[in-house]
Design a protein around this motif. Sequence first.
Motif, PDB file in Angstrom:
ATOM      1  N   THR A  90       0.831  -1.210   0.000  1.00 57.21           N
ATOM      2  CA  THR A  90       0.000   0.000   0.000  1.00 57.21           C
ATOM      3  C   THR A  90       0.860   1.253   0.000  1.00 57.21           C
ATOM      4  O   THR A  90       0.596   2.212  -0.745  1.00 57.21           O
ATOM      5  N   ALA A  91       1.922   1.257   0.834  1.00 54.54           N
ATOM      6  CA  ALA A  91       2.834   2.403   0.881  1.00 54.54           C
ATOM      7  C   ALA A  91       3.561   2.583  -0.446  1.00 54.54           C
ATOM      8  O   ALA A  91       3.765   3.707  -0.909  1.00 54.54           O
ATOM      9  N   PHE A  92       3.922   1.469  -1.063  1.00 51.38           N
ATOM     10  CA  PHE A  92       4.600   1.512  -2.363  1.00 51.38           C
ATOM     11  C   PHE A  92       3.677   2.135  -3.423  1.00 51.38           C
ATOM     12  O   PHE A  92       4.096   3.007  -4.200  1.00 51.38           O
ATOM     13  N   MET A 250      10.687   7.624  -5.761  1.00 52.02           N
ATOM     14  CA  MET A 250      10.273   6.806  -4.621  1.00 52.02           C
ATOM     15  C   MET A 250      10.345   7.578  -3.303  1.00 52.02           C
ATOM     16  O   MET A 250      10.208   7.003  -2.227  1.00 52.02           O
ATOM     17  N   SER A 251      10.551   8.892  -3.383  1.00 53.02           N
ATOM     18  CA  SER A 251      10.563   9.725  -2.179  1.00 53.02           C
ATOM     19  C   SER A 251       9.480  10.787  -2.337  1.00 53.02           C
ATOM     20  O   SER A 251       9.661  11.763  -3.075  1.00 53.02           O
ATOM     21  N   ALA A 252       8.373  10.601  -1.669  1.00 59.15           N
ATOM     22  CA  ALA A 252       7.216  11.502  -1.845  1.00 59.15           C
ATOM     23  C   ALA A 252       7.177  12.621  -0.820  1.00 59.15           C
ATOM     24  O   ALA A 252       6.216  13.381  -0.782  1.00 59.15           O
ATOM     25  N   GLY A 253       8.200  12.756   0.016  1.00 60.30           N
ATOM     26  CA  GLY A 253       8.245  13.869   0.955  1.00 60.30           C
ATOM     27  C   GLY A 253       7.873  13.498   2.372  1.00 60.30           C
ATOM     28  O   GLY A 253       6.721  13.673   2.785  1.00 60.30           O
ATOM     29  N   LEU A 254       8.852  12.976   3.128  1.00 58.60           N
ATOM     30  CA  LEU A 254       8.594  12.564   4.512  1.00 58.60           C
ATOM     31  C   LEU A 254       8.181  13.745   5.374  1.00 58.60           C
ATOM     32  O   LEU A 254       7.213  13.669   6.140  1.00 58.60           O
ATOM     33  N   ASP A 255       8.912  14.872   5.284  1.00 58.98           N
ATOM     34  CA  ASP A 255       8.640  16.028   6.147  1.00 58.98           C
ATOM     35  C   ASP A 255       7.215  16.530   5.971  1.00 58.98           C
ATOM     36  O   ASP A 255       6.542  16.862   6.955  1.00 58.98           O
ATOM     37  N   GLN A 256       6.767  16.588   4.732  1.00 60.52           N
ATOM     38  CA  GLN A 256       5.428  17.100   4.466  1.00 60.52           C
ATOM     39  C   GLN A 256       4.352  16.162   5.000  1.00 60.52           C
ATOM     40  O   GLN A 256       3.464  16.588   5.748  1.00 60.52           O
ATOM     41  N   MET A 264      -6.847   8.722   9.708  1.00 62.10           N
ATOM     42  CA  MET A 264      -8.005   8.724   8.815  1.00 62.10           C
ATOM     43  C   MET A 264      -7.606   8.633   7.339  1.00 62.10           C
ATOM     44  O   MET A 264      -8.371   8.154   6.514  1.00 62.10           O
ATOM     45  N   VAL A 265      -6.403   9.094   7.014  1.00 61.77           N
ATOM     46  CA  VAL A 265      -5.968   9.102   5.606  1.00 61.77           C
ATOM     47  C   VAL A 265      -4.761   8.184   5.402  1.00 61.77           C
ATOM     48  O   VAL A 265      -4.034   8.319   4.419  1.00 61.77           O
ATOM     49  N   LEU A 266      -4.569   7.250   6.301  1.00 64.83           N
ATOM     50  CA  LEU A 266      -3.410   6.361   6.207  1.00 64.83           C
ATOM     51  C   LEU A 266      -3.445   5.520   4.937  1.00 64.83           C
ATOM     52  O   LEU A 266      -2.415   5.217   4.345  1.00 64.83           O
ATOM     53  N   SER A 267      -4.636   5.171   4.483  1.00 64.44           N
ATOM     54  CA  SER A 267      -4.766   4.303   3.306  1.00 64.44           C
ATOM     55  C   SER A 267      -4.309   5.012   2.024  1.00 64.44           C
ATOM     56  O   SER A 267      -3.915   4.354   1.058  1.00 64.44           O
ATOM     57  N   VAL A 268      -4.380   6.344   1.987  1.00 64.66           N
ATOM     58  CA  VAL A 268      -3.976   7.084   0.785  1.00 64.66           C
ATOM     59  C   VAL A 268      -2.737   7.942   1.012  1.00 64.66           C
ATOM     60  O   VAL A 268      -2.165   8.461   0.048  1.00 64.66           O
ATOM     61  N   GLY A 269      -2.318   8.090   2.266  1.00 62.92           N
ATOM     62  CA  GLY A 269      -1.195   8.977   2.568  1.00 62.92           C
ATOM     63  C   GLY A 269       0.050   8.297   3.081  1.00 62.92           C
ATOM     64  O   GLY A 269       1.109   8.927   3.161  1.00 62.92           O
ATOM     65  N   ASP A 270      -0.049   7.015   3.422  1.00 59.34           N
ATOM     66  CA  ASP A 270       1.131   6.302   3.922  1.00 59.34           C
ATOM     67  C   ASP A 270       2.069   5.987   2.750  1.00 59.34           C
ATOM     68  O   ASP A 270       1.673   5.329   1.785  1.00 59.34           O
ATOM     69  N   ILE A 271       3.310   6.476   2.822  1.00 58.66           N
ATOM     70  CA  ILE A 271       4.282   6.267   1.751  1.00 58.66           C
ATOM     71  C   ILE A 271       5.469   5.470   2.283  1.00 58.66           C
ATOM     72  O   ILE A 271       5.528   5.138   3.476  1.00 58.66           O
ATOM     73  N   LEU A 272       6.417   5.161   1.416  1.00 55.73           N
ATOM     74  CA  LEU A 272       7.566   4.360   1.830  1.00 55.73           C
ATOM     75  C   LEU A 272       8.369   5.047   2.925  1.00 55.73           C
ATOM     76  O   LEU A 272       8.867   4.383   3.841  1.00 55.73           O
ATOM     77  N   ASP A 273       8.510   6.366   2.840  1.00 58.12           N
ATOM     78  CA  ASP A 273       9.283   7.089   3.856  1.00 58.12           C
ATOM     79  C   ASP A 273       8.638   6.969   5.237  1.00 58.12           C
ATOM     80  O   ASP A 273       9.328   6.739   6.240  1.00 58.12           O
ATOM     81  N   THR A 274       7.319   7.146   5.306  1.00 55.16           N
ATOM     82  CA  THR A 274       6.641   7.026   6.600  1.00 55.16           C
ATOM     83  C   THR A 274       6.618   5.568   7.062  1.00 55.16           C
ATOM     84  O   THR A 274       6.680   5.291   8.265  1.00 55.16           O
ATOM     85  N   LEU A 288      14.232  -4.671   8.453  1.00 55.27           N
ATOM     86  CA  LEU A 288      13.109  -4.519   7.537  1.00 55.27           C
ATOM     87  C   LEU A 288      13.088  -3.111   6.936  1.00 55.27           C
ATOM     88  O   LEU A 288      12.833  -2.945   5.735  1.00 55.27           O
ATOM     89  N   ALA A 289      13.382  -2.099   7.764  1.00 55.36           N
ATOM     90  CA  ALA A 289      13.426  -0.724   7.279  1.00 55.36           C
ATOM     91  C   ALA A 289      14.561  -0.530   6.276  1.00 55.36           C
ATOM     92  O   ALA A 289      14.391   0.156   5.259  1.00 55.36           O
ATOM     93  N   ALA A 290      15.718  -1.155   6.533  1.00 55.06           N
ATOM     94  CA  ALA A 290      16.849  -1.047   5.612  1.00 55.06           C
ATOM     95  C   ALA A 290      16.537  -1.718   4.278  1.00 55.06           C
ATOM     96  O   ALA A 290      16.945  -1.238   3.216  1.00 55.06           O
ATOM     97  N   ALA A 291      15.811  -2.827   4.313  1.00 53.29           N
ATOM     98  CA  ALA A 291      15.427  -3.509   3.074  1.00 53.29           C
ATOM     99  C   ALA A 291      14.496  -2.627   2.244  1.00 53.29           C
ATOM    100  O   ALA A 291      14.642  -2.529   1.019  1.00 53.29           O
ATOM    101  N   ALA A 292      13.551  -1.970   2.898  1.00 57.08           N
ATOM    102  CA  ALA A 292      12.640  -1.072   2.180  1.00 57.08           C
ATOM    103  C   ALA A 292      13.400   0.110   1.594  1.00 57.08           C
ATOM    104  O   ALA A 292      13.133   0.536   0.461  1.00 57.08           O
TER     105      ALA A 292
END
Length: 320
Positions: A90-92, A250-256, A264-274, A288-292
Motif C-alpha cells: 500500500t505504501a509503495f 520513490m521519495s514523496a516527501g517525509l517532512d510534508q 483517517m488518511v493512512l490508506s492514501v497517505g502512507d508512503i515508503l518514507d513514513t 526490515l526498514a533497511a530492506a525497504a
Amino acid sequence: MESEYKHLQIGVRAAQAPKERRVLHRVWKYKLMYLLLLPACIWVFIFDYLPVYGISVAFMDYNFIKGMSGSEWAGLKYFQALFESDMFLTAFKNTLIINMYKMVSGFACPILLALALNEIRVKWFKKTLQTAVYLPRFVSWVVYGGIITLLLSPETGLINKAIEWFGGHPAYLLAEPGYFRFILVVTDAMKEMGWAAIIYIAAIAGLNPEVYEAAVVDGATRFQRILHVTLPGISGTIVVMFILRVGYIMSAGLDQIINLYNPMVLSVGDILDTYIYRVGIEQFNVSLAAAADAIKGIIGLAMVLITNQVAKRINDSGIF
C-alpha cells in the motif's frame, strides 16, 4: 613568426604529455578552486557514501547489542517479508501515485513561473514577486504544516469559511481521503516552485538577446517568442532537471506527509518514507526498514539510468 612557432611547439608537447601529468598540472593550476570544493566533497563522502555500508543491515538479523559485525546474515528474508506485507505494498502504491502527481505539478509549475517572471517588465514588481515566491522554501514543514492545518481547520480555517460563505458545509479536509493527495500536491507546489524556478530563470538569462530581437523583427508575438525561442533555449536544462526529478520518484516527501497525515488518511497517505520511519524507529525493526530503503534506492537509480538514456536518444541531452 618564431614566437608563433615556439607556442606551437609548446602546445604539441603539452598534447603529447602523459594524461596523468596534464591532470596534475590542471589540479595545481586551479588548486584554490579545488580547495573551495573540498568541504563539499567531505560532506558528500560522510553523509552520502559512508552510509551506503549500512545497506548490509537489510541482509542480516540486526541486533543492537551485537552490532553489524556480530549479527547473523539472513539473506533475502526481509525483502521477501516486504513483498508479502500488505502495508508495504500500500505504501509503495501511494508513493508512486503521489509522486506522479507531484512530478506533473512540481516539474511544470517552476517552468511556467520562470517564464511568467521573465515577461514582467516592471523591475520593482518583478523583484518583489520573486522574493515572495522564494520565501516559502525557507520555512520548515513543521511551521508550514501548522499553517496549512490552521487554514484547513473546520472551525476557524479560512478555506472552510469561504466554503460556508458560498453555501457549503465545513469539513475537516485533512481527514478526507478523497482530498488528502490533492492537498499534498498543491501545498508542495506552492512551497517549492519558487525555489525550483531559480535554475530556469538563470537559464533564460543566459540566452542570447539578439535572438529575441530577431524574433521581434520577424513579427513574433510574446507567446511565439516563448514557444519558439525561450523554451528551445532552455530545453537542455529542462531535460536535466527532469532526469534528476525522476531519481526521487520513490521519495514523496517525509517532512510534508508526517506533518499532515493522520490515521483517517493512512490508506492514501502512507508512503515508503513514513513506512520506513514507523518500522525502523517506532518498531525497532532496522533490518526490515533497511530492506525497504534499499528497494527505494535501487528503483531510483534504475529510473535515472533509463530516463537519461531515453533523453539522450530523443534530445541528445542528459546528465552523463
